[in-house]
Design a protein around this motif. Structure first.
Motif, PDB file in Angstrom:
ATOM      1  N   ASN A   4      13.554 -18.316   6.915  1.00  0.00           N
ATOM      2  CA  ASN A   4      13.189 -16.548   6.812  1.00  0.00           C
ATOM      3  C   ASN A   4      12.675 -16.619   8.090  1.00  0.00           C
ATOM      4  OD1 ASN A   4      11.065 -15.003   7.365  1.00  0.00           O
ATOM      5  ND2 ASN A   4       9.704 -15.529   5.886  1.00  0.00           N
ATOM      6  N   ASP A   5      13.492 -15.949   9.202  1.00  0.00           N
ATOM      7  CA  ASP A   5      13.003 -16.426  10.963  1.00  0.00           C
ATOM      8  C   ASP A   5      12.112 -15.635  11.099  1.00  0.00           C
ATOM      9  OD1 ASP A   5      16.025 -16.399  10.982  1.00  0.00           O
ATOM     10  OD2 ASP A   5      16.779 -14.811  11.162  1.00  0.00           O
ATOM     11  N   ALA A   6      10.949 -15.304  10.648  1.00  0.00           N
ATOM     12  CA  ALA A   6       9.634 -14.673  11.087  1.00  0.00           C
ATOM     13  C   ALA A   6       8.985 -16.216  10.812  1.00  0.00           C
ATOM     14  CB  ALA A   6       9.021 -14.007   9.980  1.00  0.00           C
ATOM     15  N   LEU A   7       8.982 -17.531  10.341  1.00  0.00           N
ATOM     16  CA  LEU A   7       8.936 -18.604  10.497  1.00  0.00           C
ATOM     17  C   LEU A   7       9.476 -19.843  11.729  1.00  0.00           C
ATOM     18  CD1 LEU A   7       7.762 -19.170   6.956  1.00  0.00           C
ATOM     19  CD2 LEU A   7       5.912 -18.683   8.352  1.00  0.00           C
ATOM     20  N   ARG A   8      10.355 -19.391  12.026  1.00  0.00           N
ATOM     21  CA  ARG A   8      10.885 -19.974  12.937  1.00  0.00           C
ATOM     22  C   ARG A   8       9.827 -19.499  14.194  1.00  0.00           C
ATOM     23  NH1 ARG A   8      14.772 -24.165  12.109  1.00  0.00           N
ATOM     24  NH2 ARG A   8      15.924 -22.569  14.328  1.00  0.00           N
ATOM     25  N   PRO A   9       9.749 -20.999  15.566  1.00  0.00           N
ATOM     26  CA  PRO A   9       9.069 -20.139  16.320  1.00  0.00           C
ATOM     27  C   PRO A   9      10.012 -19.475  17.051  1.00  0.00           C
ATOM     28  CG  PRO A   9      10.292 -22.950  16.683  1.00  0.00           C
ATOM     29  CD  PRO A   9      10.482 -22.104  15.650  1.00  0.00           C
ATOM     30  N   TYR A  48       3.454 -26.841  10.463  1.00  0.00           N
ATOM     31  CA  TYR A  48       3.701 -26.039   9.079  1.00  0.00           C
ATOM     32  C   TYR A  48       2.832 -26.556   8.209  1.00  0.00           C
ATOM     33  CZ  TYR A  48       7.827 -23.300  11.026  1.00  0.00           C
ATOM     34  OH  TYR A  48       9.174 -23.112  11.680  1.00  0.00           O
ATOM     35  N   ASN A  49       2.271 -25.604   7.070  1.00  0.00           N
ATOM     36  CA  ASN A  49       1.115 -25.895   5.589  1.00  0.00           C
ATOM     37  C   ASN A  49       2.012 -25.466   4.713  1.00  0.00           C
ATOM     38  OD1 ASN A  49       0.623 -22.878   5.063  1.00  0.00           O
ATOM     39  ND2 ASN A  49      -0.719 -22.385   6.751  1.00  0.00           N
ATOM     40  N   LYS A  50       1.572 -25.643   3.615  1.00  0.00           N
ATOM     41  CA  LYS A  50       2.846 -25.305   2.349  1.00  0.00           C
ATOM     42  C   LYS A  50       2.733 -24.333   1.804  1.00  0.00           C
ATOM     43  CE  LYS A  50       0.788 -30.320   0.502  1.00  0.00           C
ATOM     44  NZ  LYS A  50      -0.070 -31.079   1.992  1.00  0.00           N
ATOM     45  N   ILE A  51       1.243 -23.435   2.376  1.00  0.00           N
ATOM     46  CA  ILE A  51       1.176 -22.213   1.580  1.00  0.00           C
ATOM     47  C   ILE A  51       3.008 -21.617   2.469  1.00  0.00           C
ATOM     48  CG2 ILE A  51       0.713 -20.037   1.766  1.00  0.00           C
ATOM     49  CD1 ILE A  51      -0.907 -22.472   0.023  1.00  0.00           C
ATOM     50  N   GLU A  52       3.103 -22.208   4.066  1.00  0.00           N
ATOM     51  CA  GLU A  52       4.231 -21.518   4.428  1.00  0.00           C
ATOM     52  C   GLU A  52       5.738 -21.379   3.731  1.00  0.00           C
ATOM     53  OE1 GLU A  52       3.064 -20.501   9.692  1.00  0.00           O
ATOM     54  OE2 GLU A  52       2.797 -22.561   8.922  1.00  0.00           O
ATOM     55  N   LEU A  53       5.297 -23.259   3.958  1.00  0.00           N
ATOM     56  CA  LEU A  53       7.123 -23.876   3.722  1.00  0.00           C
ATOM     57  C   LEU A  53       7.038 -23.571   1.613  1.00  0.00           C
ATOM     58  CD1 LEU A  53       7.359 -25.998   5.991  1.00  0.00           C
ATOM     59  CD2 LEU A  53       8.364 -24.010   6.231  1.00  0.00           C
ATOM     60  N   ARG A  93       7.074 -25.958  13.920  1.00  0.00           N
ATOM     61  CA  ARG A  93       6.158 -24.352  14.156  1.00  0.00           C
ATOM     62  C   ARG A  93       5.767 -24.430  15.368  1.00  0.00           C
ATOM     63  NH1 ARG A  93       5.822 -19.637  12.998  1.00  0.00           N
ATOM     64  NH2 ARG A  93       4.399 -18.309  11.567  1.00  0.00           N
ATOM     65  N   THR A  94       5.779 -24.923  16.279  1.00  0.00           N
ATOM     66  CA  THR A  94       5.738 -24.729  17.165  1.00  0.00           C
ATOM     67  C   THR A  94       6.331 -24.553  18.707  1.00  0.00           C
ATOM     68  OG1 THR A  94       4.519 -26.071  18.434  1.00  0.00           O
ATOM     69  CG2 THR A  94       3.304 -24.415  17.579  1.00  0.00           C
ATOM     70  N   GLY A  95       7.693 -25.124  18.102  1.00  0.00           N
ATOM     71  CA  GLY A  95       8.874 -25.645  18.600  1.00  0.00           C
ATOM     72  C   GLY A  95       9.415 -26.782  18.984  1.00  0.00           C
ATOM     73  N   ARG A  96       8.566 -27.745  18.826  1.00  0.00           N
ATOM     74  CA  ARG A  96       8.792 -28.934  19.724  1.00  0.00           C
ATOM     75  C   ARG A  96       9.810 -29.527  18.397  1.00  0.00           C
ATOM     76  NH1 ARG A  96       3.756 -26.695  20.868  1.00  0.00           N
ATOM     77  NH2 ARG A  96       2.335 -27.796  22.934  1.00  0.00           N
ATOM     78  N   TYR A  97      10.045 -30.838  18.135  1.00  0.00           N
ATOM     79  CA  TYR A  97      10.598 -31.614  17.629  1.00  0.00           C
ATOM     80  C   TYR A  97      10.375 -33.573  17.427  1.00  0.00           C
ATOM     81  CZ  TYR A  97      11.180 -34.628  22.181  1.00  0.00           C
ATOM     82  OH  TYR A  97      11.016 -35.683  22.928  1.00  0.00           O
TER      83      TYR A  97
END
Length: 212
Positions: A4-9, A48-53, A93-97
């Protein structure tokens, strides 16, 4: 399974996320990698939260710095029913690692068919990251320029010529060595394990597990 690209940073940030590295990241997936469960530590590290993933493919957190050949080796083993260890750089979620070492339980039904996987992940000593990162960068560059097959050929040759072991043994030995060195340098005695042993090793749960 499509991500789901919408969830990717929208962009990747070269910055490590802050999370409690004494904890264990846990997730459960079905046989094709769909996330069925994640603990609170997974939420903290991934942002990410559980609802998202829940219901999303696990590769949603795959970092673009990771060469595909590592996941090929990982999945080839899991599909054969083998518990497996790997070193992975994940995307938040914010693009960090965040870097982790993985451990898996392969779950099967009464007929022996694989029904899913439980993955546990621990933080890595910085020295392990510094040793594995150059190899991953080389594999990724070969993959981009020459293709995945060339990357896989180099990977196999590297393991044979440079470390004379399988990828999993290389990962286990590297992690075990640096963890032991770190404890010795801090004046600590090796800690007792929780009793969970995988492939004859008992180092994975060297600290507190997070059952949440």
């Amino acid at each position: 399974m499509n991500t789901n690209d919408a969830l990717r940073p929208s962009k990747v940030i070269d910055e490590e996320v802050k999370w409690d590295k004494s904890k264990t990241i846990i997730s459960k997936t079905d046989s094709v990698g769909t996330i069925l469960y994640m603990n609170d530590t997974f939420e903290e590290a991934s942002e990410y939260n559980k609802i998202e993933l829940i219901g999303e493919p696990h590769n949603i957190i795959r970092h673009p710095d990771m060469p595909k050949v590592v996941f090929k080796v990982l999945w080839d083993n899991l599909k054969q029913g083998n518990n497996f260890h790997a070193i992975v750089k994940n995307l938040t979620r914010t693009g960090r690692y965040y870097w982790v070492i993985t451990d898996f339980d392969v779950e099967k039904d009464e007929t022996g068919k694989i029904t899913g996987y439980t993955g546990r992940r621990k933080a890595l000593p910085e020295k392990v990251v510094k040793k594995i990162e150059p190899l991953y960068k080389t594999l990724l560059e070969i993959e981009k320029i020459k293709g995945e097959k060339a990357s896989e050929l180099y990977f196999n040759s590297y393991l044979q010529e440079e470390v004379n072991s399988s990828y999993e043994d290389f990962v286990v030995n590297l992690f075990e060595k640096e963890t032991s060195n770190s404890k010795e340098n801090n004046g600590e005695a090796p800690s007792k394990e929780s009793g969970i042993i995988k492939k004859g090793i008992n180092w994975f749960f060297f600290g507190e597990t997070d059952p949440k």
